[in-house]
Design a protein around this motif. Structure first.
Motif, mmCIF file in Angstrom:
data_model
loop_
_atom_site.group_PDB
_atom_site.id
_atom_site.type_symbol
_atom_site.label_atom_id
_atom_site.label_comp_id
_atom_site.label_asym_id
_atom_site.label_seq_id
_atom_site.Cartn_x
_atom_site.Cartn_y
_atom_site.Cartn_z
ATOM 1 N N VAL A 1 0.842 -1.199 0.000
ATOM 2 C CA VAL A 1 0.000 0.000 0.000
ATOM 3 C C VAL A 1 0.878 1.250 0.000
ATOM 4 O O VAL A 1 1.826 1.356 0.777
ATOM 5 N N VAL A 2 0.552 2.177 -0.891
ATOM 6 C CA VAL A 2 1.153 3.519 -0.889
ATOM 7 C C VAL A 2 0.050 4.437 -0.367
ATOM 8 O O VAL A 2 -1.035 4.461 -0.944
ATOM 9 N N PRO A 3 0.293 5.200 0.701
ATOM 10 C CA PRO A 3 -0.817 5.984 1.240
ATOM 11 C C PRO A 3 -1.046 7.320 0.525
ATOM 12 O O PRO A 3 -1.549 8.260 1.134
ATOM 13 N N PHE A 4 -0.669 7.405 -0.741
ATOM 14 C CA PHE A 4 -0.861 8.609 -1.554
ATOM 15 C C PHE A 4 -1.231 8.188 -2.981
ATOM 16 O O PHE A 4 -1.097 7.017 -3.336
ATOM 17 N N ASN B 1 -2.681 2.126 -4.325
ATOM 18 C CA ASN B 1 -2.695 3.514 -3.839
ATOM 19 C C ASN B 1 -3.936 3.754 -2.997
ATOM 20 O O ASN B 1 -5.050 3.604 -3.470
ATOM 21 N N VAL B 2 -3.697 4.097 -1.728
ATOM 22 C CA VAL B 2 -4.820 4.408 -0.827
ATOM 23 C C VAL B 2 -4.556 5.821 -0.277
ATOM 24 O O VAL B 2 -4.057 5.998 0.827
ATOM 25 N N GLY B 3 -4.833 6.821 -1.106
ATOM 26 C CA GLY B 3 -4.545 8.206 -0.710
ATOM 27 C C GLY B 3 -5.641 8.788 0.162
ATOM 28 O O GLY B 3 -6.759 8.271 0.208
ATOM 29 N N LEU C 1 -5.013 7.212 5.977
ATOM 30 C CA LEU C 1 -5.996 6.210 5.536
ATOM 31 C C LEU C 1 -5.294 4.914 5.121
ATOM 32 O O LEU C 1 -5.696 3.812 5.512
ATOM 33 N N GLY C 2 -4.241 5.067 4.335
ATOM 34 C CA GLY C 2 -3.492 3.896 3.884
ATOM 35 C C GLY C 2 -2.822 3.181 5.046
ATOM 36 O O GLY C 2 -2.832 1.948 5.132
ATOM 37 N N THR D 1 0.352 -8.144 3.150
ATOM 38 C CA THR D 1 -0.015 -6.728 3.044
ATOM 39 C C THR D 1 1.089 -5.918 3.710
ATOM 40 O O THR D 1 1.420 -6.135 4.877
ATOM 41 N N LEU D 2 1.666 -4.996 2.944
ATOM 42 C CA LEU D 2 2.757 -4.148 3.437
ATOM 43 C C LEU D 2 2.405 -2.688 3.175
ATOM 44 O O LEU D 2 1.488 -2.393 2.402
ATOM 45 N N LEU D 3 3.148 -1.796 3.809
ATOM 46 C CA LEU D 3 2.938 -0.356 3.636
ATOM 47 C C LEU D 3 4.276 0.293 3.335
ATOM 48 O O LEU D 3 5.266 0.014 4.021
ATOM 49 N N LEU D 4 4.313 1.140 2.317
ATOM 50 C CA LEU D 4 5.505 1.971 2.135
ATOM 51 C C LEU D 4 5.089 3.418 2.392
ATOM 52 O O LEU D 4 4.290 3.986 1.655
#
Ligand code: ASP
Length: 325
Positions: A34-37, A66-68, A74-75, A88-91
Motif C-alpha cells: 500500500v502507498v498511502p498517496f 494507492n490508498v490516498g 488512511l493507507g 499486506t505491506l505499507l511503504l
C-alpha cells in the motif's frame, strides 16, 4: 461471512505452521504494497521501483495499491488492520512520524501497530512554484508571499504529508499563513501546479526534478544541507535565507503488527538487494535521492528512525499549533 472465514483460515494457517516453516514457504502468492498517496506522486514512484525489484527477488509479484487521503493516515490505517501474514505491506514516509502528533486521534497506534521491514531512501524536498510565478528567488518569494498572503495558494497532500510538514515550516518561518489546498497525493497536485491552478508546493525531488529540469515549474530551494548533484543550480534553503526549512524525507516499509519476524527479515533482505539494483541506483540518482545502507534497511533501522522522528517533530508541531481531529 465468507470474508470472516477466509480471515480465520489465514490466521489459523499462520498459527498452525511453525513461523520458520511459514517463512520458508513465503511468499507463495502476490503481495500487496500500500502507498498511502495517489499514483504518479513521489512515494508511488519510489514504491513502484522498489516493488519491481523485490518482486523479481522474491519470485512473487508485489502489487502496488494507492490508498490516498488524510495525509497518508488512511493507507496506514488499512495496513494496520490487515492480516499479519506478510501479504499486506505499507511503504510510507516521514508522515508516519509527524501524524502521531498532528492527529489528536488516529485509528492506529503509530509505535505499536506495525512490524518493521526497513528504511528505503532519504529524499530532500524542493520549494517550487508554477512556471510564471512572480518571484525570482526565495527572498523574492518570501516578500511576495508576505505582501499577497490571501492570494497565494500552497498545495499539499493533506495533514501529515511531507508537503504539509514542509509547508507548515515555511509558513511558520515567514510567520505568514497561506491558503492551503489539500490533495490525495502530490501527483495530482503537480498536475495543478503545471496547469497553474495552484501557486506553490514543497515536494520531494522524486516528483519535482524532471519538471524543474524541463523548466515547466520554478524551483527556489532544496531542503537539504548541501546542493544536489541532480539539481546543481538550485540553492539550499540555508543559502537562500531560510535555514529553518531544512528537512529530509525518509521512506520505510512496514507490516501489520504480528507479522512473523522471519517474514519481515526475509523482506528486509530482499529490500537490501533491491537497493543495490543498478537500475534503482541510477533512477534514484536521477530523482535526487540515494538508497539507505544495509544497516538502515533493517527492522531495527526503521524502528530507531521512526521513534526518533516522532520525538523530534513533536515539539515542532506543538509549537506550530497545527492539529487535525
Ligand atoms: N509528496 C507527498 C507528500 O506530500 C506524498 C506523495 O504523493 O507521494 O507527502
Amino acid at each position: 461471512m465468507r470474508k470472516f472465514s477466509l480471515t480465520l483460515a489465514a490466521t489459523a494457517a499462520v498459527a498452525l505452521l511453525s513461523t520458520s516453516a511459514y517463512a520458508a514457504g513465503y511468499p507463495e502468492r502476490n503481495i500487496t504494497m500500500v502507498v498511502p498517496f495517489s499514483a504518479g506522486g513521489p512515494t508511488d514512484t519510489v514504491t513502484r521501483l522498489v516493488a519491481e525489484s523485490m518482486s523479481k527477488d522474491l519470485g512473487q509479484q508485489i502489487i502496488v495499491e494507492n490508498v490516498g487521503g488524510a495525509g497518508g493516515t488512511l493507507g496506514a490505517s488499512q495496513v494496520a488492520k490487515a492480516e499479519a501474514d506478510g501479504y499486506t505491506l505499507l511503504l510510507h514516509h516521514i508522515g508516519m512520524a509527524t501524524s502521531a502528533t498532528l492527529y489528536r486521534k488516529l485509528p492506529y497506534d503509530t509505535l505499536n501497530a506495525f512490524e518493521y521491514v526497513g528504511l528505503v531512501t532519504d529524499v530532500p524536498m524542493t520549494v517550487v512554484a508554477k512556471k510564471d510565478f512572480e518571484a525570482k528567488d526565495l527572498k523574492g518569494l518570501v516578500e511576495y508571499v508576505k505582501a499577497n498572503a490571501d492570494k497565494v495558494s500552497l498545495a499539499n497532500a493533506g495533514i501529515g504529508a511531507a508537503s504539509h510538514l514542509c509547508g507548515m515550516l515555511f509558513m511558520s518561518e515567514i510567520k505568514t499563513p497561506l491558503v492551503t489546498v489539500p490533495y490525495k497525493g502530490t501527483g495530482p497536485a503537480m498536475t495543478d501546479l503545471l496547469g497553474g491552478q495552484v501557486d506553490l508546493m514543497c515536494d520531494q525531488t522524486t516528483n519535482t526534478t524532471k519538471q524543474i529540469k524541463g523548466g515547466t515549474i520554478k524551483a527556489y530551494a532544496v531542503t537539504s544541507a548541501k546542493r544536489l548533484a541532480a539539481l546543481p543550480d538550485v540553492p539550499t534553503v540555508a543559502e537562500a535565507g531560510l535555514p529553518g526549512l531544512q528537512v529530509g524525507i525518509w521512506h520505510g516499509i512496514y507490516a501489520p503488527k504480528g507479522t512473523p519476524k522471519e517474514v519481515t527479515e526475509k523482506l528486509s533482505a530482499s529490500l537490501q538487494k533491491a537497493l543495490k539494483d543498478p537500475n534503482i541506483i541510477a533512477r534514484f540518482a536521477e530523482l535526487g535521492t540515494v538508497p539507505v545502507s544495509d544497516a538502515e534497511a533493517t527492522p531495527a533501522g526503521l524502528k530507531t528512525k521512526l521513534e526518533s522522528e516522532v520525538t523530534r517533530w513533536k515539539p515542532v508541531i506543538e509549537a506550530a499549533g497545527q492539529y487535525a481531529d
